[in-house]
Motif scaffolding. Structure first.
Motif, PDB file in Angstrom:
ATOM      1  N   SER A 155       0.817  -1.208   0.000  1.00 53.79           N
ATOM      2  CA  SER A 155       0.000   0.000   0.000  1.00 53.79           C
ATOM      3  C   SER A 155       0.852   1.260   0.000  1.00 53.79           C
ATOM      4  O   SER A 155       0.413   2.313  -0.483  1.00 53.79           O
ATOM      5  CB  SER A 155      -0.936   0.009   1.214  1.00 53.79           C
ATOM      6  OG  SER A 155      -1.871  -1.042   1.133  1.00 53.79           O
ATOM      7  N   LYS A 156       2.072   1.162   0.522  1.00 54.84           N
ATOM      8  CA  LYS A 156       2.963   2.321   0.509  1.00 54.84           C
ATOM      9  C   LYS A 156       3.409   2.669  -0.897  1.00 54.84           C
ATOM     10  O   LYS A 156       3.766   3.815  -1.188  1.00 54.84           O
ATOM     11  CB  LYS A 156       4.182   2.062   1.395  1.00 54.84           C
ATOM     12  CG  LYS A 156       3.866   2.039   2.876  1.00 54.84           C
ATOM     13  CD  LYS A 156       5.136   2.038   3.703  1.00 54.84           C
ATOM     14  CE  LYS A 156       4.822   2.188   5.185  1.00 54.84           C
ATOM     15  NZ  LYS A 156       6.055   2.315   6.003  1.00 54.84           N
ATOM     16  N   ALA A 157       3.408   1.664  -1.792  1.00 55.36           N
ATOM     17  CA  ALA A 157       3.789   1.912  -3.183  1.00 55.36           C
ATOM     18  C   ALA A 157       2.571   2.174  -4.057  1.00 55.36           C
ATOM     19  O   ALA A 157       2.588   3.032  -4.939  1.00 55.36           O
ATOM     20  CB  ALA A 157       4.571   0.718  -3.727  1.00 55.36           C
ATOM     21  N   PHE A 158       1.488   1.448  -3.800  1.00 61.04           N
ATOM     22  CA  PHE A 158       0.290   1.527  -4.631  1.00 61.04           C
ATOM     23  C   PHE A 158      -0.690   2.491  -3.971  1.00 61.04           C
ATOM     24  O   PHE A 158      -1.727   2.095  -3.450  1.00 61.04           O
ATOM     25  CB  PHE A 158      -0.314   0.130  -4.775  1.00 61.04           C
ATOM     26  CG  PHE A 158      -1.250  -0.020  -5.936  1.00 61.04           C
ATOM     27  CD1 PHE A 158      -0.797   0.134  -7.237  1.00 61.04           C
ATOM     28  CD2 PHE A 158      -2.577  -0.338  -5.734  1.00 61.04           C
ATOM     29  CE1 PHE A 158      -1.665  -0.021  -8.314  1.00 61.04           C
ATOM     30  CE2 PHE A 158      -3.447  -0.508  -6.807  1.00 61.04           C
ATOM     31  CZ  PHE A 158      -2.986  -0.339  -8.098  1.00 61.04           C
ATOM     32  N   THR A 159      -0.383   3.764  -3.994  1.00 63.57           N
ATOM     33  CA  THR A 159      -1.141   4.761  -3.243  1.00 63.57           C
ATOM     34  C   THR A 159      -2.254   5.376  -4.084  1.00 63.57           C
ATOM     35  O   THR A 159      -2.184   5.410  -5.323  1.00 63.57           O
ATOM     36  CB  THR A 159      -0.215   5.894  -2.778  1.00 63.57           C
ATOM     37  OG1 THR A 159       0.337   6.537  -3.946  1.00 63.57           O
ATOM     38  CG2 THR A 159       0.913   5.358  -1.916  1.00 63.57           C
ATOM     39  N   PRO A 160      -3.306   5.910  -3.438  1.00 59.17           N
ATOM     40  CA  PRO A 160      -4.350   6.633  -4.179  1.00 59.17           C
ATOM     41  C   PRO A 160      -3.783   7.803  -4.986  1.00 59.17           C
ATOM     42  O   PRO A 160      -4.253   8.095  -6.084  1.00 59.17           O
ATOM     43  CB  PRO A 160      -5.298   7.117  -3.072  1.00 59.17           C
ATOM     44  CG  PRO A 160      -5.100   6.136  -1.955  1.00 59.17           C
ATOM     45  CD  PRO A 160      -3.642   5.771  -2.011  1.00 59.17           C
ATOM     46  N   ARG A 161      -2.767   8.451  -4.439  1.00 62.89           N
ATOM     47  CA  ARG A 161      -2.157   9.572  -5.163  1.00 62.89           C
ATOM     48  C   ARG A 161      -1.499   9.103  -6.450  1.00 62.89           C
ATOM     49  O   ARG A 161      -1.616   9.764  -7.492  1.00 62.89           O
ATOM     50  CB  ARG A 161      -1.130  10.254  -4.252  1.00 62.89           C
ATOM     51  CG  ARG A 161      -0.454  11.469  -4.878  1.00 62.89           C
ATOM     52  CD  ARG A 161       0.503  12.117  -3.891  1.00 62.89           C
ATOM     53  NE  ARG A 161       1.162  13.273  -4.476  1.00 62.89           N
ATOM     54  CZ  ARG A 161       2.060  14.016  -3.829  1.00 62.89           C
ATOM     55  NH1 ARG A 161       2.378  13.727  -2.574  1.00 62.89           N
ATOM     56  NH2 ARG A 161       2.616  15.051  -4.433  1.00 62.89           N
ATOM     57  N   ARG A 162      -0.806   7.960  -6.395  1.00 61.53           N
ATOM     58  CA  ARG A 162      -0.168   7.427  -7.596  1.00 61.53           C
ATOM     59  C   ARG A 162      -1.223   7.078  -8.648  1.00 61.53           C
ATOM     60  O   ARG A 162      -1.050   7.332  -9.838  1.00 61.53           O
ATOM     61  CB  ARG A 162       0.660   6.178  -7.245  1.00 61.53           C
ATOM     62  CG  ARG A 162       1.415   5.576  -8.447  1.00 61.53           C
ATOM     63  CD  ARG A 162       2.046   4.243  -8.080  1.00 61.53           C
ATOM     64  NE  ARG A 162       3.106   4.373  -7.101  1.00 61.53           N
ATOM     65  CZ  ARG A 162       4.371   4.640  -7.401  1.00 61.53           C
ATOM     66  NH1 ARG A 162       4.730   4.790  -8.663  1.00 61.53           N
ATOM     67  NH2 ARG A 162       5.272   4.722  -6.452  1.00 61.53           N
ATOM     68  N   VAL A 163      -2.333   6.462  -8.202  1.00 55.56           N
ATOM     69  CA  VAL A 163      -3.400   6.090  -9.130  1.00 55.56           C
ATOM     70  C   VAL A 163      -4.026   7.329  -9.755  1.00 55.56           C
ATOM     71  O   VAL A 163      -4.217   7.402 -10.979  1.00 55.56           O
ATOM     72  CB  VAL A 163      -4.465   5.246  -8.406  1.00 55.56           C
ATOM     73  CG1 VAL A 163      -5.679   5.033  -9.308  1.00 55.56           C
ATOM     74  CG2 VAL A 163      -3.883   3.904  -7.984  1.00 55.56           C
ATOM     75  N   ALA A 164      -4.355   8.337  -8.937  1.00 60.72           N
ATOM     76  CA  ALA A 164      -4.997   9.549  -9.451  1.00 60.72           C
ATOM     77  C   ALA A 164      -4.100  10.265 -10.461  1.00 60.72           C
ATOM     78  O   ALA A 164      -4.582  10.788 -11.478  1.00 60.72           O
ATOM     79  CB  ALA A 164      -5.347  10.479  -8.299  1.00 60.72           C
ATOM     80  N   ALA A 165      -2.803  10.279 -10.200  1.00 60.92           N
ATOM     81  CA  ALA A 165      -1.870  10.954 -11.104  1.00 60.92           C
ATOM     82  C   ALA A 165      -1.744  10.231 -12.445  1.00 60.92           C
ATOM     83  O   ALA A 165      -1.221  10.796 -13.411  1.00 60.92           O
ATOM     84  CB  ALA A 165      -0.499  11.064 -10.442  1.00 60.92           C
ATOM     85  N   PHE A 166      -2.234   9.005 -12.501  1.00 61.90           N
ATOM     86  CA  PHE A 166      -2.097   8.193 -13.704  1.00 61.90           C
ATOM     87  C   PHE A 166      -3.232   8.437 -14.708  1.00 61.90           C
ATOM     88  O   PHE A 166      -3.177   7.956 -15.839  1.00 61.90           O
ATOM     89  CB  PHE A 166      -2.071   6.715 -13.293  1.00 61.90           C
ATOM     90  CG  PHE A 166      -1.442   5.794 -14.288  1.00 61.90           C
ATOM     91  CD1 PHE A 166      -0.151   6.006 -14.748  1.00 61.90           C
ATOM     92  CD2 PHE A 166      -2.132   4.702 -14.767  1.00 61.90           C
ATOM     93  CE1 PHE A 166       0.434   5.155 -15.661  1.00 61.90           C
ATOM     94  CE2 PHE A 166      -1.561   3.841 -15.683  1.00 61.90           C
ATOM     95  CZ  PHE A 166      -0.274   4.071 -16.133  1.00 61.90           C
ATOM     96  N   GLU A 167      -4.244   9.199 -14.316  1.00 63.50           N
ATOM     97  CA  GLU A 167      -5.416   9.375 -15.183  1.00 63.50           C
ATOM     98  C   GLU A 167      -5.079   9.944 -16.561  1.00 63.50           C
ATOM     99  O   GLU A 167      -5.587   9.435 -17.575  1.00 63.50           O
ATOM    100  CB  GLU A 167      -6.468  10.252 -14.498  1.00 63.50           C
ATOM    101  CG  GLU A 167      -7.722  10.428 -15.331  1.00 63.50           C
ATOM    102  CD  GLU A 167      -8.861  11.081 -14.567  1.00 63.50           C
ATOM    103  OE1 GLU A 167      -9.894  11.385 -15.197  1.00 63.50           O
ATOM    104  OE2 GLU A 167      -8.718  11.276 -13.343  1.00 63.50           O
ATOM    105  N   PRO A 168      -4.238  10.995 -16.678  1.00 60.17           N
ATOM    106  CA  PRO A 168      -3.932  11.497 -18.026  1.00 60.17           C
ATOM    107  C   PRO A 168      -3.309  10.437 -18.929  1.00 60.17           C
ATOM    108  O   PRO A 168      -3.592  10.401 -20.130  1.00 60.17           O
ATOM    109  CB  PRO A 168      -2.957  12.650 -17.759  1.00 60.17           C
ATOM    110  CG  PRO A 168      -3.261  13.087 -16.365  1.00 60.17           C
ATOM    111  CD  PRO A 168      -3.623  11.832 -15.633  1.00 60.17           C
ATOM    112  N   ARG A 169      -2.467   9.568 -18.367  1.00 63.54           N
ATOM    113  CA  ARG A 169      -1.857   8.524 -19.175  1.00 63.54           C
ATOM    114  C   ARG A 169      -2.906   7.506 -19.640  1.00 63.54           C
ATOM    115  O   ARG A 169      -2.874   7.048 -20.789  1.00 63.54           O
ATOM    116  CB  ARG A 169      -0.759   7.817 -18.369  1.00 63.54           C
ATOM    117  CG  ARG A 169      -0.101   6.646 -19.082  1.00 63.54           C
ATOM    118  CD  ARG A 169       0.475   7.037 -20.427  1.00 63.54           C
ATOM    119  NE  ARG A 169       1.171   5.924 -21.057  1.00 63.54           N
ATOM    120  CZ  ARG A 169       1.417   5.855 -22.364  1.00 63.54           C
ATOM    121  NH1 ARG A 169       1.034   6.836 -23.163  1.00 63.54           N
ATOM    122  NH2 ARG A 169       2.051   4.815 -22.853  1.00 63.54           N
ATOM    123  N   VAL A 170      -3.857   7.152 -18.781  1.00 66.09           N
ATOM    124  CA  VAL A 170      -4.911   6.219 -19.179  1.00 66.09           C
ATOM    125  C   VAL A 170      -5.755   6.834 -20.292  1.00 66.09           C
ATOM    126  O   VAL A 170      -6.111   6.158 -21.266  1.00 66.09           O
ATOM    127  CB  VAL A 170      -5.790   5.841 -17.973  1.00 66.09           C
ATOM    128  CG1 VAL A 170      -6.939   4.935 -18.409  1.00 66.09           C
ATOM    129  CG2 VAL A 170      -4.957   5.141 -16.907  1.00 66.09           C
TER     130      VAL A 170
END
Length: 427
Positions: A121-136
């Motif tokens: 969970s320290k690596a797979f954070t909500p912040r990391r996921v949210a920041a990935f939206e433009p790439r998706v």
């Protein structure tokens, strides 16, 4: 689907419940919901023999399912399977044959599960996921660009399948030049439903070897990707071992991509079958109403979700579920698809309602094993649907629904293909 034989009668001539409808047929794979409705009413905790030959209990009612998913007396570790020690049945993630790949969140219990989940969970954070939206969104547009000018496409193979594969590869830090290999390996697993056929085993072996080597290389050159985050993850001086990191990367890839393939495929199909609900979502998306898009994804997860049954659980002691006694070591499968259509929990459960608010579905599980990748899957689902409806507003099925084929796997539920037509576009 139901057995049409006359119901059995007791000694006094009173009709008993009708015979149990057949499970695991192709007809059942196409539409399991009538059978699940029968089970909820007549045999809510039902013992059956799976296609693999393993006997297991199916839990179908919402209240029982929610309690079962959180019951600490039910272990995720296959070592507790009463038949496993005698070699009578094999359970677990498809293709797993080595101990170093088995150490992941789906196969372990607290306290080991607690330690690994906290570290991951320290690596797979909500912040990391949210920041990935433009790439998706960029990936979704690129894939649509590939077929928008043709006026037809298979949305499973040309969109729903590659989108989450490329997305999770990017997030893990798999170099672009290697991502097509991952697409091939994942395709082998999804085509064969995770069965024991040789191609699946070879694909898993190659993926495991690649991930192990990639982790080894990244230890000397850490970046901002998820694998680098897994390597850095630590808690009270503990670190993920190389085997644990490889197993976690594998399960994030395996569990993360197929659930999203099915979410996009099943969700798009449901919208194409319900023009009123689809139009409601298109109008809201065009007006910038992201709130409806979020509730729509939740309703699509409930209505015809990507995960039909939760992964294995094994009784570590005798217990009772829904009035049914379960023996030590017996496998239990929670039927999420049945629980999420339970009329005792959801109003008008067989109707698609994208505005549904009271929607605590079990599509991603419940309890300590709640899906860690659910935020990423939801993000990919929202982006995929918004892109399709925005770019291809006249999207329609290209075949009769009766011609569509569903994969006959046991855990996942998804279409083999989804042929569509639309007005060709160059933008």
């Amino acid at each position: 689907m139901h057995d049409e034989r006359a119901p059995e009668r007791d000694a006094e001539g009173t009709a008993g419940p009708p015979p149990t409808p057949p499970l695991f047929s192709q007809e059942f794979a196409t539409d399991p919901y009538p059978t699940y409705a029968w089970l909820r009413e007549h045999a809510p905790v039902h013992r059956t023999v799976l296609p693999s030959g393993v006997e297991a209990w199916l839990v179908t009612r919402y209240a029982d399912a929610r309690e079962t998913l959180a019951d600490p007396r039910l272990s995720k570790n296959p070592v507790h399977h009463s038949e496993a020690a005698h070699g009578k049945g094999k359970v677990g993630i498809p293709g797993e044959r080595s101990a170093n790949l088995m150490t992941h969140l789906l196969n372990i219990d607290p306290p080991d599960h607690t330690r690994l989940r906290r570290l991951v969970s320290k690596a797979f954070t909500p912040r990391r996921v949210a920041a990935f939206e433009p790439r998706v969104r960029e990936l979704a547009d690129r894939l649509i660009d590939g077929f928008a000018g043709r006026g037809r496409a298979d949305l499973i193979h040309e969109f729903a399948f590659p989108l989450p594969i490329y997305a999770i590869c990017d997030m893990l830090g798999v170099p672009a030049e290697d991502q097509d290999d991952f697409r091939d390996w994942a395709g082998m697993m999804i085509r064969h439903g995770g069965g024991p056929r040789g191609g699946v085993g070879r694909a898993v072996k190659r993926m495991r070897a690649y991930l192990t080597e990639l982790i080894h290389r990244k230890r000397g050159d850490l970046g901002d990707d998820l694998i680098s985050g897994l390597i850095r993850a630590s808690d009270q001086g503990e670190h993920l071992t190389e085997d644990e990191a490889a197993a976690m990367a594998f399960i994030l890839l395996f569990a993360g991509f197929e659930t999203t393939v099915n979410l996009i495929g099943n969700g798009t199909y449901a919208l194409l079958r319900d023009p009123e609900q689809r139009r409601l979502l298109q109008d809201a998306s065009a007006a910038g109403d992201t709130g409806l898009l979020r509730t729509a994804v939740e309703e699509l997860l409930r209505y015809d979700g990507p995960v039909e049954l939760a992964t294995w659980r094994f009784a570590t002691e005798p217990l009772t579920i829904g009035g049914q006694r379960i023996g030590t070591g017996e496998p239990v499968l929670v039927v999420l698809a049945a629980a999420d259509r339970d009329p005792s929990r959801f109003d008008d459960p067989d109707t698609l309602d994208l505005t549904r608010r009271d929607n605590q579905h079990l599509g991603y599980g419940h309890g300590v094993h709640y899906c860690l990748g659910a935020p990423l899957a939801r993000l990919e689902g929202r982006v995929a649907l918004a892109s399709l409806l925005g770019r291809l507003p006249d999207l329609r099925l290209a075949v009769d629904p009766a011609e569509l084929r569903w994969r006959g796997g046991l855990i996942m539920r998804g279409l083999r293909e989804l042929p569509v037509e639309f007005e060709p576009s160059q933008t």
